[in-house]
Design a protein around this motif. Structure first.
Motif, PDB file in Angstrom:
ATOM      1  N   THR A   1     -29.303 -10.743  -2.859  1.00 53.05           N
ATOM      2  CA  THR A   1     -28.020 -10.071  -2.652  1.00 53.05           C
ATOM      3  C   THR A   1     -27.963  -9.376  -1.300  1.00 53.05           C
ATOM      4  O   THR A   1     -26.921  -9.389  -0.619  1.00 53.05           O
ATOM      5  N   ASP A   2     -29.064  -8.757  -0.874  1.00 54.36           N
ATOM      6  CA  ASP A   2     -29.088  -8.063   0.415  1.00 54.36           C
ATOM      7  C   ASP A   2     -28.779  -9.025   1.554  1.00 54.36           C
ATOM      8  O   ASP A   2     -28.003  -8.698   2.460  1.00 54.36           O
ATOM      9  N   LEU A   3     -29.392 -10.196   1.513  1.00 55.95           N
ATOM     10  CA  LEU A   3     -29.132 -11.208   2.542  1.00 55.95           C
ATOM     11  C   LEU A   3     -27.696 -11.705   2.456  1.00 55.95           C
ATOM     12  O   LEU A   3     -27.009 -11.851   3.476  1.00 55.95           O
ATOM     13  N   TRP A   4     -27.231 -11.985   1.239  1.00 56.77           N
ATOM     14  CA  TRP A   4     -25.867 -12.473   1.027  1.00 56.77           C
ATOM     15  C   TRP A   4     -24.837 -11.500   1.615  1.00 56.77           C
ATOM     16  O   TRP A   4     -23.917 -11.906   2.334  1.00 56.77           O
ATOM     17  N   MET A   5     -25.025 -10.218   1.341  1.00 63.95           N
ATOM     18  CA  MET A   5     -24.070  -9.220   1.816  1.00 63.95           C
ATOM     19  C   MET A   5     -24.199  -8.995   3.324  1.00 63.95           C
ATOM     20  O   MET A   5     -23.217  -8.679   3.996  1.00 63.95           O
ATOM     21  N   ALA A   6     -25.402  -9.172   3.862  1.00 66.49           N
ATOM     22  CA  ALA A   6     -25.584  -9.059   5.303  1.00 66.49           C
ATOM     23  C   ALA A   6     -24.854 -10.194   6.024  1.00 66.49           C
ATOM     24  O   ALA A   6     -24.226  -9.993   7.073  1.00 66.49           O
TER      25      ALA A   6
ATOM     26  N   GLU B   1      -0.038 -19.236  -2.684  1.00 68.05           N
ATOM     27  CA  GLU B   1      -0.247 -18.052  -1.854  1.00 68.05           C
ATOM     28  C   GLU B   1      -0.860 -16.923  -2.673  1.00 68.05           C
ATOM     29  O   GLU B   1      -1.749 -16.198  -2.195  1.00 68.05           O
ATOM     30  N   GLU B   2      -0.417 -16.784  -3.898  1.00 69.62           N
ATOM     31  CA  GLU B   2      -0.965 -15.736  -4.774  1.00 69.62           C
ATOM     32  C   GLU B   2      -2.440 -15.984  -5.061  1.00 69.62           C
ATOM     33  O   GLU B   2      -3.247 -15.042  -5.081  1.00 69.62           O
ATOM     34  N   GLN B   3      -2.814 -17.241  -5.295  1.00 76.28           N
ATOM     35  CA  GLN B   3      -4.217 -17.567  -5.558  1.00 76.28           C
ATOM     36  C   GLN B   3      -5.083 -17.307  -4.331  1.00 76.28           C
ATOM     37  O   GLN B   3      -6.205 -16.798  -4.442  1.00 76.28           O
ATOM     38  N   LYS B   4      -4.584 -17.655  -3.174  1.00 78.14           N
ATOM     39  CA  LYS B   4      -5.334 -17.398  -1.942  1.00 78.14           C
ATOM     40  C   LYS B   4      -5.566 -15.907  -1.747  1.00 78.14           C
ATOM     41  O   LYS B   4      -6.678 -15.475  -1.401  1.00 78.14           O
ATOM     42  N   GLN B   5      -4.522 -15.113  -1.957  1.00 78.43           N
ATOM     43  CA  GLN B   5      -4.644 -13.666  -1.812  1.00 78.43           C
ATOM     44  C   GLN B   5      -5.600 -13.088  -2.853  1.00 78.43           C
ATOM     45  O   GLN B   5      -6.315 -12.114  -2.584  1.00 78.43           O
ATOM     46  N   LYS B   6      -5.626 -13.689  -4.018  1.00 79.85           N
ATOM     47  CA  LYS B   6      -6.434 -13.164  -5.120  1.00 79.85           C
ATOM     48  C   LYS B   6      -7.914 -13.474  -4.958  1.00 79.85           C
ATOM     49  O   LYS B   6      -8.760 -12.609  -5.239  1.00 79.85           O
ATOM     50  N   TRP B   7      -8.257 -14.689  -4.516  1.00 78.86           N
ATOM     51  CA  TRP B   7      -9.650 -15.118  -4.547  1.00 78.86           C
ATOM     52  C   TRP B   7     -10.334 -15.252  -3.191  1.00 78.86           C
ATOM     53  O   TRP B   7     -11.545 -15.028  -3.094  1.00 78.86           O
ATOM     54  N   LEU B   8      -9.625 -15.625  -2.154  1.00 78.23           N
ATOM     55  CA  LEU B   8     -10.291 -15.893  -0.882  1.00 78.23           C
ATOM     56  C   LEU B   8     -10.942 -14.665  -0.234  1.00 78.23           C
ATOM     57  O   LEU B   8     -12.062 -14.781   0.289  1.00 78.23           O
ATOM     58  N   PRO B   9     -10.299 -13.496  -0.222  1.00 77.59           N
ATOM     59  CA  PRO B   9     -10.963 -12.339   0.389  1.00 77.59           C
ATOM     60  C   PRO B   9     -12.324 -12.028  -0.220  1.00 77.59           C
ATOM     61  O   PRO B   9     -13.273 -11.678   0.494  1.00 77.59           O
ATOM     62  N   GLY B  10     -12.445 -12.178  -1.536  1.00 76.94           N
ATOM     63  CA  GLY B  10     -13.726 -11.929  -2.197  1.00 76.94           C
ATOM     64  C   GLY B  10     -14.790 -12.943  -1.815  1.00 76.94           C
ATOM     65  O   GLY B  10     -15.980 -12.607  -1.747  1.00 76.94           O
ATOM     66  N   LEU B  11     -14.368 -14.193  -1.571  1.00 78.63           N
ATOM     67  CA  LEU B  11     -15.321 -15.201  -1.119  1.00 78.63           C
ATOM     68  C   LEU B  11     -15.849 -14.859   0.265  1.00 78.63           C
ATOM     69  O   LEU B  11     -16.996 -15.158   0.594  1.00 78.63           O
ATOM     70  N   CYS B  12     -15.005 -14.219   1.075  1.00 78.11           N
ATOM     71  CA  CYS B  12     -15.388 -13.875   2.439  1.00 78.11           C
ATOM     72  C   CYS B  12     -16.287 -12.644   2.515  1.00 78.11           C
ATOM     73  O   CYS B  12     -17.259 -12.620   3.278  1.00 78.11           O
TER      74      CYS B  12
ATOM     75  N   GLY C   1     -18.091 -11.367   0.072  1.00 77.22           N
ATOM     76  CA  GLY C   1     -19.244 -11.445  -0.806  1.00 77.22           C
ATOM     77  C   GLY C   1     -19.075 -10.801  -2.159  1.00 77.22           C
ATOM     78  O   GLY C   1     -19.977 -10.873  -3.003  1.00 77.22           O
ATOM     79  N   THR C   2     -17.932 -10.191  -2.395  1.00 75.93           N
ATOM     80  CA  THR C   2     -17.731  -9.478  -3.667  1.00 75.93           C
ATOM     81  C   THR C   2     -17.146 -10.376  -4.747  1.00 75.93           C
ATOM     82  O   THR C   2     -17.105  -9.989  -5.911  1.00 75.93           O
ATOM     83  N   GLY C   3     -16.690 -11.560  -4.366  1.00 76.30           N
ATOM     84  CA  GLY C   3     -16.043 -12.456  -5.332  1.00 76.30           C
ATOM     85  C   GLY C   3     -16.645 -13.839  -5.328  1.00 76.30           C
ATOM     86  O   GLY C   3     -15.933 -14.850  -5.315  1.00 76.30           O
TER      87      GLY C   3
ATOM     88  N   GLU D   1     -24.469 -14.749 -10.693  1.00 76.04           N
ATOM     89  CA  GLU D   1     -24.042 -14.007  -9.513  1.00 76.04           C
ATOM     90  C   GLU D   1     -22.552 -14.161  -9.228  1.00 76.04           C
ATOM     91  O   GLU D   1     -22.025 -13.542  -8.296  1.00 76.04           O
ATOM     92  N   ALA D   2     -21.873 -14.984 -10.006  1.00 78.91           N
ATOM     93  CA  ALA D   2     -20.479 -15.320  -9.719  1.00 78.91           C
ATOM     94  C   ALA D   2     -19.514 -14.638 -10.678  1.00 78.91           C
ATOM     95  O   ALA D   2     -19.756 -14.569 -11.883  1.00 78.91           O
ATOM     96  N   ALA D   3     -18.419 -14.156 -10.130  1.00 79.77           N
ATOM     97  CA  ALA D   3     -17.375 -13.555 -10.959  1.00 79.77           C
ATOM     98  C   ALA D   3     -16.511 -14.624 -11.619  1.00 79.77           C
ATOM     99  O   ALA D   3     -15.957 -14.412 -12.701  1.00 79.77           O
ATOM    100  N   ASN D   4     -16.419 -15.783 -10.951  1.00 81.04           N
ATOM    101  CA  ASN D   4     -15.605 -16.885 -11.463  1.00 81.04           C
ATOM    102  C   ASN D   4     -16.312 -18.202 -11.197  1.00 81.04           C
ATOM    103  O   ASN D   4     -17.223 -18.282 -10.359  1.00 81.04           O
ATOM    104  N   VAL D   5     -15.878 -19.239 -11.897  1.00 82.62           N
ATOM    105  CA  VAL D   5     -16.386 -20.582 -11.654  1.00 82.62           C
ATOM    106  C   VAL D   5     -15.204 -21.542 -11.618  1.00 82.62           C
ATOM    107  O   VAL D   5     -14.301 -21.469 -12.450  1.00 82.62           O
TER     108      VAL D   5
END
Length: 394
Positions: free
Chosen positions: A48-53, A112-123, A125-127, A170-174
């Protein structure tokens, strides 16, 4: 004939930006290194430390549009990140899955709603998002998957089973590949659904593995999992084109994963061959050691070049050519990785099978590249049929 070289014609060098990206990721990964990775794996920990870095530095979602927190780059950029992490002995399998497969599919086909909901977390590391396509009874034959989705009012109900799903813990969604019934034909068609890993009726069981990695594999049981209407990603009638929007990047990323591992093993072997002395000179001075390592260097560079070609074709929107190149890159990289790691172990002699030198643990990791995400045999089938025009064999 002029000796001058037209730089606009020679496209074998990556851009200065891509080269700098590689340099910085390699440097960052080096602050963790193989010892950190194996210690986490053997101790039951996570990276996780590496992932978040990686996320904090802006590399995790480098292929995702800037308006959603990404770097606005292409698949070649995230593949470079994946390769450089592996080259430092820290191959993060979730790099292949979360930003490359899931991020690409949602960015291309999501609302657009899906992009706003999921993409920021992928970027950031929190999602983190996993990807589930393989099934116990379907294997490589994606057309035979039996996980189904049916409408029930405004909801979807998913039922089925998946296997070899990475990082569920480690994943919030699949992102699940399921099949829905076409109202016109009655035939089943593939569709993509985002499923929360804490959903009622969703169960994940770890698969005991020999591979030394902190990232685990899981079998999923999906028992009448209810999802809202917006869990469907893309057009319900989009078919295989939406699925392959993620599978071609997957092959490109798998190739980068393998070439990175191969580079790591080769660097260790070359270093050892310079230092270890037998018969009065470093063993690297003997052709029996030097030639196999030189051969690996050539094979790795050829695989890297093919991977860069596949990424460039994908980014140019040439999906047919990209599919062929991505398959060939994945094949070449897996072969190079397997051969290189084997030669690295042999170079180390008895030390090659000790934990101290960390070579033997790479054998299974490299070998997995010949199997996943698609077997070498299926790639050869693809090339035989699509590239050479030979009759279909399966």
């Amino acid at each position: 004939m002029s000796d001058a070289v037209d730089s606009t014609v020679v496209g074998f060098s990556e851009t200065e930006e891509r080269q700098e990206l590689r340099k910085q990721v390699f440097k960052l990964a080096g602050t963790f290194g193989r010892e950190y990775f194996t210690a986490q794996a053997r101790g039951g920990g996570k990276t996780t430390d590496l992932w978040m870095a990686v996320a904090k530095a802006g590399y995790l979602g480098i292929n995702i549009p800037e308006e959603y927190g990404g770097g606005g780059g292409g698949i070649g950029d995230v593949a470079a990140v994946c390769e450089e992490l592996a080259a430092q002995g820290c191959p993060l399998l979730l790099m292949v899955v979360s930003p490359a497969i899931c991020g690409t599919v949602i960015a291309k086909y999501g609302t657009e709603e899906q992009k706003q909901k999921w993409l920021p977390g992928l970027c950031d590391g929190t999602g983190t998002m996993a990807f589930g396509i393989t099934e116990p009874d379907a294997g490589t034959n994606t057309h035979n998957i039996t996980t189904t989705a049916r409408r029930d009012g405004d909801e979807w109900v998913l039922t089925g089973r998946k296997i070899w799903v990475s990082g569920i813990d480690e994943a919030a969604n699949v992102l699940i590949v399921a099949r829905t019934e076409d109202e016109r034909t009655g035939k089943l068609k593939p569709c993509l659904f985002v499923v929360p890993t804490d959903a009622e009726g969703f169960e994940a069981n770890p698969i005991p593995m020999e591979i030394v990695s902190p990232e685990k594999q899981f079998t999923l049981f999906i028992d009448d999992v209810r999802l809202p209407a917006d869990a469907l990603v893309g057009d319900e009638n989009g078919g295989l084109s939406q699925l392959f929007a993620g599978l071609n990047p997957e092959r490109i990323m798998a190739a980068s994963f393998s070439t990175g591992l191969a580079r790591h093993a080769l660097a260790k072997a070359a270093s050892y061959a310079k230092e270890r002395e037998v018969f009065g000179q470093p063993i690297g001075g003997h052709q029996a050691i030097a030639h196999p390592l030189a051969q690996s260097h050539i094979e790795i560079e050829m695989a890297r070049l093919m991977t860069q070609k596949a990424a460039a074709l994908y980014e140019a929107g040439d999906e047919m050519a990209a599919g062929e190149a991505a398959n060939m890159a994945k094949y070449a990289a897996a072969e190079a990785a397997c051969d290189t790691v084997d030669r690295a172990v042999q170079t180390h002699g008895g030390n090659g099978i000790s934990q101290e030198y960390g070579m033997a643990g790479l054998l299974v990791a490299a070998r997995a590249g010949r199997i996943a995400p698609v077997s070498r045999e299926m790639i050869l089938n693809f090339v035989a049929m699509h590239s050479l025009g030979l009759p279909k064999s399966y």
